[in-house]
Design a protein around this motif. Structure first.
Motif, short mmCIF file in Angstrom:
data_model
loop_
_atom_site.label_atom_id
_atom_site.label_comp_id
_atom_site.label_asym_id
_atom_site.label_seq_id
_atom_site.Cartn_x
_atom_site.Cartn_y
_atom_site.Cartn_z
N SER A 1 4.92 -31.11 -13.29
CA SER A 1 4.75 -30.77 -11.88
C SER A 1 6.00 -30.05 -11.37
O SER A 1 7.11 -30.25 -11.88
N ALA A 2 5.82 -29.22 -10.35
CA ALA A 2 6.92 -28.46 -9.77
C ALA A 2 7.62 -29.28 -8.70
O ALA A 2 7.00 -30.09 -7.99
N ALA A 3 8.92 -29.05 -8.57
CA ALA A 3 9.69 -29.72 -7.53
C ALA A 3 9.14 -29.39 -6.15
O ALA A 3 9.28 -30.19 -5.22
N ALA A 4 8.51 -28.23 -6.01
CA ALA A 4 7.96 -27.80 -4.71
C ALA A 4 6.59 -28.39 -4.42
O ALA A 4 6.04 -28.15 -3.34
N ASP A 5 6.02 -29.15 -5.34
CA ASP A 5 4.72 -29.76 -5.09
C ASP A 5 4.84 -30.86 -4.04
O ASP A 5 5.70 -31.73 -4.13
N LEU A 6 3.95 -30.83 -3.06
CA LEU A 6 3.93 -31.88 -2.04
C LEU A 6 3.56 -33.22 -2.65
O LEU A 6 4.13 -34.26 -2.31
N ASP A 7 2.58 -33.22 -3.56
CA ASP A 7 2.12 -34.44 -4.22
C ASP A 7 2.03 -34.13 -5.71
O ASP A 7 1.06 -33.54 -6.18
N SER A 8 3.06 -34.52 -6.45
CA SER A 8 3.14 -34.13 -7.86
C SER A 8 2.03 -34.76 -8.69
O SER A 8 1.51 -34.12 -9.62
N ALA A 9 1.63 -35.97 -8.38
CA ALA A 9 0.56 -36.61 -9.15
C ALA A 9 -0.77 -35.89 -8.92
O ALA A 9 -1.53 -35.64 -9.87
N GLU A 10 -1.07 -35.54 -7.67
CA GLU A 10 -2.32 -34.84 -7.38
C GLU A 10 -2.31 -33.45 -8.00
O GLU A 10 -3.33 -33.00 -8.53
#
Length: 292
Positions: free
Chosen positions: A238-247
């Protein structure tokens, strides 16, 4: 170094392909360097030794910035709108991104024979600044955005929850410029002949993928659900910029499976010079193979 490996570490020029009655073109606007360990914080030094083919001579991922032009006869839709005429140098203290710059999209549209006023709608994957640039920024020599005849299409949660955005670079001023033209869209809505809405939240609240179907063939434009072709083999990154990395990881796994289906092409707007590709099964796992 093979030609395909060279393409993994350089920006893409204009590239086009035919999908039935559609002409689909990547329209470059600029490029940003992503710092791999910062941008994909779940990765290790060994991961990037194993995936060194994706890194340029500065040790960074080359991420293209631009848009997808969808042409259906005389009609034209744009998916995303680049960064606009903005730039910044590398800041060594920024752990995520290096140098970035944009501003080429309108010139590249002209090379494809399209004037901005011919675009009937701009469909956004999400509201980050490198996807909305020319939709809010005034066109050269004007006080109005370039796409004078276009409506702006956004998934309902992306627009209605815009106050929750995780990107301070997208300012209230930018959103105010978009607002008069925004129309919200829903899952599976056909927004243009053959183009439908597929929610893929995680990177943002309402991040949206668009599917383009012609007969038995389709293209999946997945925006920032994936940022690099290296994630095809590693959708758990997942990217550091993802709001919800699991989703976001859940949707990446699903997208990789969809991209493995026959007669399916993907469009990765940030995928260096391999923006159009398919996913093949290999002995080492799924792999991104450029098709244009």
């Amino acid at each position: 170094m093979s030609t395909d490996e060279e393409r993994l570490r350089r920006p893409s020029p204009v590239r086009s392909l035919e999908l039935g009655e559609f002409k689909l073109s990547y329209v470059p606007d600029g490029v940003v360097r992503l710092k791999p360990r910062g941008w994909l914080p779940g990765t290790t030094e060994q991961d990037w030794k194993d995936n060194a083919a994706f890194l340029d001579d500065t040790g960074n991922l080359v991420a293209t910035i631009g848009a997808l032009l969808v042409e259906y006869g005389e009609r034209a839709l744009l998916i995303d709108a680049g960064l606009g005429p903005l730039s910044q140098p590398d800041d060594p203290d920024n752990p995520l991104i290096g140098a970035l710059g944009g501003g080429e999209l309108l010139d590249n549209l002209a090379k494809l024979g399209r004037r901005p006023e011919e675009i009937e709608a701009v469909a956004f994957t999400h509201l980050h600044v490198d996807h909305i640039g020319w939709a809010w920024h005034p066109a050269p020599g004007s006080d109005r955005p370039a796409f004078s005849g276009a409506g702006y299409l956004l998934a309902e949660p992306e627009w209605n929850l815009r106050h929750l955005r995780n990107a301070p670079e997208t300012t209230d001023e930018m959103l105010a410029a978009l607002a008069p033209r925004v129309r919200t869209v829903r899952e599976d809505e056909e927004i243009f002949p053959g183009v439908r809405v597929l929610p893929t939240p995680g990177h943002t609240s309402g991040h949206t993928t668009y599917t383009i179907t012609s007969g038995d063939r389709r293209l999946i434009a997945f925006g920032d659900a994936l940022h690099t072709a290296a994630q095809i083999r590693h959708p758990e990154w997942s990217a550091a910029a993802d709001l919800d990395s699991a989703e976001s990881a859940v949707h990446r796994h699903r997208l990789v499976k969809e991209l493995q289906r026959p007669d399916t092409i993907g469009f990765g707007v940030h995928f260096a010079d391999v923006v159009f590709g398919r996913v093949d099964d290999t002995a080492d796992g799924p792999a991104w193979v450029p098709v244009a």
